[in-house]
Scaffold this motif. Structure first.
Motif, PDB file in Angstrom:
ATOM      1  N   ASP A 182       0.697  -1.168   0.029  1.00  0.00           N
ATOM      2  CA  ASP A 182       0.177   0.003  -0.019  1.00  0.00           C
ATOM      3  C   ASP A 182       0.862   1.336   0.032  1.00  0.00           C
ATOM      4  OD1 ASP A 182      -2.434  -1.533   0.011  1.00  0.00           O
ATOM      5  OD2 ASP A 182      -2.522  -1.341   2.223  1.00  0.00           O
ATOM      6  N   THR A 183       2.037   0.956   0.633  1.00  0.00           N
ATOM      7  CA  THR A 183       2.993   2.331   0.617  1.00  0.00           C
ATOM      8  C   THR A 183       3.933   2.362  -0.558  1.00  0.00           C
ATOM      9  OG1 THR A 183       4.181   1.414   2.272  1.00  0.00           O
ATOM     10  CG2 THR A 183       2.576   2.634   3.053  1.00  0.00           C
ATOM     11  N   ASN A 184       4.226   1.128  -1.348  1.00  0.00           N
ATOM     12  CA  ASN A 184       5.585   1.239  -2.027  1.00  0.00           C
ATOM     13  C   ASN A 184       5.025   0.675  -3.500  1.00  0.00           C
ATOM     14  OD1 ASN A 184       7.378   2.268  -0.097  1.00  0.00           O
ATOM     15  ND2 ASN A 184       7.424   0.451   0.877  1.00  0.00           N
ATOM     16  N   ARG A 185       5.766   1.192  -4.444  1.00  0.00           N
ATOM     17  CA  ARG A 185       5.368   0.631  -5.733  1.00  0.00           C
ATOM     18  C   ARG A 185       6.625  -0.177  -6.079  1.00  0.00           C
ATOM     19  NH1 ARG A 185       5.594   4.653 -10.380  1.00  0.00           N
ATOM     20  NH2 ARG A 185       7.221   5.673  -8.916  1.00  0.00           N
ATOM     21  N   GLU A 186       6.522  -1.309  -6.595  1.00  0.00           N
ATOM     22  CA  GLU A 186       7.788  -2.265  -7.224  1.00  0.00           C
ATOM     23  C   GLU A 186       8.246  -1.998  -8.718  1.00  0.00           C
ATOM     24  OE1 GLU A 186       7.577  -6.352  -5.505  1.00  0.00           O
ATOM     25  OE2 GLU A 186       7.344  -5.470  -3.725  1.00  0.00           O
ATOM     26  N   LYS A 241      17.582  -2.765 -18.089  1.00  0.00           N
ATOM     27  CA  LYS A 241      18.828  -2.027 -18.493  1.00  0.00           C
ATOM     28  C   LYS A 241      19.339  -0.845 -17.685  1.00  0.00           C
ATOM     29  CE  LYS A 241      17.786  -3.178 -23.382  1.00  0.00           C
ATOM     30  NZ  LYS A 241      17.152  -2.723 -24.693  1.00  0.00           N
ATOM     31  N   GLY A 242      19.179  -1.281 -16.334  1.00  0.00           N
ATOM     32  CA  GLY A 242      19.804  -0.172 -15.446  1.00  0.00           C
ATOM     33  C   GLY A 242      18.934   1.154 -15.127  1.00  0.00           C
ATOM     34  N   THR A 243      17.699   0.815 -15.752  1.00  0.00           N
ATOM     35  CA  THR A 243      16.799   2.152 -15.186  1.00  0.00           C
ATOM     36  C   THR A 243      15.425   1.293 -14.977  1.00  0.00           C
ATOM     37  OG1 THR A 243      15.820   2.048 -17.544  1.00  0.00           O
ATOM     38  CG2 THR A 243      17.829   3.333 -17.158  1.00  0.00           C
ATOM     39  N   VAL A 244      14.457   2.158 -14.248  1.00  0.00           N
ATOM     40  CA  VAL A 244      13.352   1.803 -13.891  1.00  0.00           C
ATOM     41  C   VAL A 244      12.172   2.902 -14.586  1.00  0.00           C
ATOM     42  CG1 VAL A 244      13.943   0.766 -11.593  1.00  0.00           C
ATOM     43  CG2 VAL A 244      13.585   3.091 -11.659  1.00  0.00           C
ATOM     44  N   GLN A 245      11.063   2.666 -14.532  1.00  0.00           N
ATOM     45  CA  GLN A 245      10.025   3.454 -15.252  1.00  0.00           C
ATOM     46  C   GLN A 245       9.397   4.082 -14.087  1.00  0.00           C
ATOM     47  OE1 GLN A 245       9.084   3.077 -18.618  1.00  0.00           O
ATOM     48  NE2 GLN A 245       8.275   5.053 -18.236  1.00  0.00           N
ATOM     49  N   CYS A 246      10.192   5.500 -13.657  1.00  0.00           N
ATOM     50  CA  CYS A 246       9.559   6.017 -12.549  1.00  0.00           C
ATOM     51  C   CYS A 246       8.429   6.686 -12.869  1.00  0.00           C
ATOM     52  CB  CYS A 246      10.786   7.113 -12.464  1.00  0.00           C
ATOM     53  SG  CYS A 246      10.610   8.419 -11.134  1.00  0.00           S
ATOM     54  N   LEU A 247       8.193   7.475 -13.757  1.00  0.00           N
ATOM     55  CA  LEU A 247       6.983   8.013 -14.273  1.00  0.00           C
ATOM     56  C   LEU A 247       6.390   7.419 -15.622  1.00  0.00           C
ATOM     57  CD1 LEU A 247       7.813  11.586 -13.476  1.00  0.00           C
ATOM     58  CD2 LEU A 247       6.449  10.149 -12.019  1.00  0.00           C
ATOM     59  N   GLU A 292      14.255   6.283 -15.056  1.00  0.00           N
ATOM     60  CA  GLU A 292      15.309   6.888 -14.219  1.00  0.00           C
ATOM     61  C   GLU A 292      16.544   5.890 -14.141  1.00  0.00           C
ATOM     62  OE1 GLU A 292      15.877  10.156 -13.365  1.00  0.00           O
ATOM     63  OE2 GLU A 292      14.059  10.986 -13.383  1.00  0.00           O
ATOM     64  N   THR A 293      17.586   6.292 -13.844  1.00  0.00           N
ATOM     65  CA  THR A 293      18.905   5.412 -13.888  1.00  0.00           C
ATOM     66  C   THR A 293      18.728   5.129 -12.344  1.00  0.00           C
ATOM     67  OG1 THR A 293      20.347   7.160 -13.198  1.00  0.00           O
ATOM     68  CG2 THR A 293      20.307   6.561 -15.526  1.00  0.00           C
ATOM     69  N   LEU A 294      19.360   3.899 -11.906  1.00  0.00           N
ATOM     70  CA  LEU A 294      19.401   3.318 -10.585  1.00  0.00           C
ATOM     71  C   LEU A 294      20.448   4.225  -9.818  1.00  0.00           C
ATOM     72  CD1 LEU A 294      19.890  -0.565 -10.988  1.00  0.00           C
ATOM     73  CD2 LEU A 294      17.732   0.883 -10.333  1.00  0.00           C
ATOM     74  N   ASP A 295      21.391   4.956 -10.467  1.00  0.00           N
ATOM     75  CA  ASP A 295      22.154   5.881  -9.802  1.00  0.00           C
ATOM     76  C   ASP A 295      21.087   7.214  -9.160  1.00  0.00           C
ATOM     77  OD1 ASP A 295      25.030   6.688  -9.099  1.00  0.00           O
ATOM     78  OD2 ASP A 295      24.776   8.289 -10.344  1.00  0.00           O
ATOM     79  N   GLN A 344       2.419   9.882  -5.216  1.00  0.00           N
ATOM     80  CA  GLN A 344       1.743  10.952  -5.919  1.00  0.00           C
ATOM     81  C   GLN A 344       2.157  11.408  -7.222  1.00  0.00           C
ATOM     82  OE1 GLN A 344      -0.290  13.042  -3.787  1.00  0.00           O
ATOM     83  NE2 GLN A 344      -0.174  11.557  -2.261  1.00  0.00           N
ATOM     84  N   GLY A 345       2.930  10.560  -7.921  1.00  0.00           N
ATOM     85  CA  GLY A 345       3.646  10.566  -9.097  1.00  0.00           C
ATOM     86  C   GLY A 345       4.571  12.163  -9.540  1.00  0.00           C
ATOM     87  N   GLU A 346       5.289  12.143  -8.257  1.00  0.00           N
ATOM     88  CA  GLU A 346       6.299  13.383  -8.460  1.00  0.00           C
ATOM     89  C   GLU A 346       7.354  13.156  -9.215  1.00  0.00           C
ATOM     90  OE1 GLU A 346       7.213  14.335  -4.155  1.00  0.00           O
ATOM     91  OE2 GLU A 346       5.004  14.863  -3.775  1.00  0.00           O
ATOM     92  N   GLY A 347       7.999  11.832  -9.149  1.00  0.00           N
ATOM     93  CA  GLY A 347       8.980  11.497  -9.991  1.00  0.00           C
ATOM     94  C   GLY A 347      10.287  11.745  -9.105  1.00  0.00           C
TER      95      GLY A 347
END
Length: 88
Positions: free
Chosen positions: A4-8, A13-19, A24-27, A76-79
């Motif tokens: 309920d509090t976290n998205r997985e 390729k070293g990135t995640v779909q942030c928005l 965004e990169t893992l860095d 909240q979709g802030e990114g």
């Protein structure tokens, strides 16, 4: 989706779909105020972004090349939001 509090977010390729429109990169993730945990070798470990959290005080570095997923508290979709702007 995660709890309920976290998205997985799955790492590709070293990135995640942030928005929906931004990866965004893992860095970036490791210094994001929303990042909570990284999944590596099937285990969840706390994010280095929690180093300044008075509750967590994480001090261990994470090998970003081995990360499989990220637990993100951005509901909240802030990114991406750098923790450096808060501690700096």
């Amino acid at each position: 989706m995660g709890s309920d509090t976290n998205r997985e977010l799955v790492v590709e390729k070293g990135t995640v779909q942030c928005l929906s429109e931004k990866r965004e990169t893992l860095d970036h993730c490791r210094f994001c105020i929303h990042c909570r945990e990284f999944k590596t070798a099937g285990q969840w470990v706390k994010s280095p972004s929690l180093a300044y959290c008075t509750k967590c005080r994480v001090t261990e570095e994470v090998d970003l090349k081995k990360i499989e997923a990220v637990r993100c508290a951005d509901r909240q979709g802030e990114g991406y939001h750098s923790m450096m702007s808060i501690i700096g």
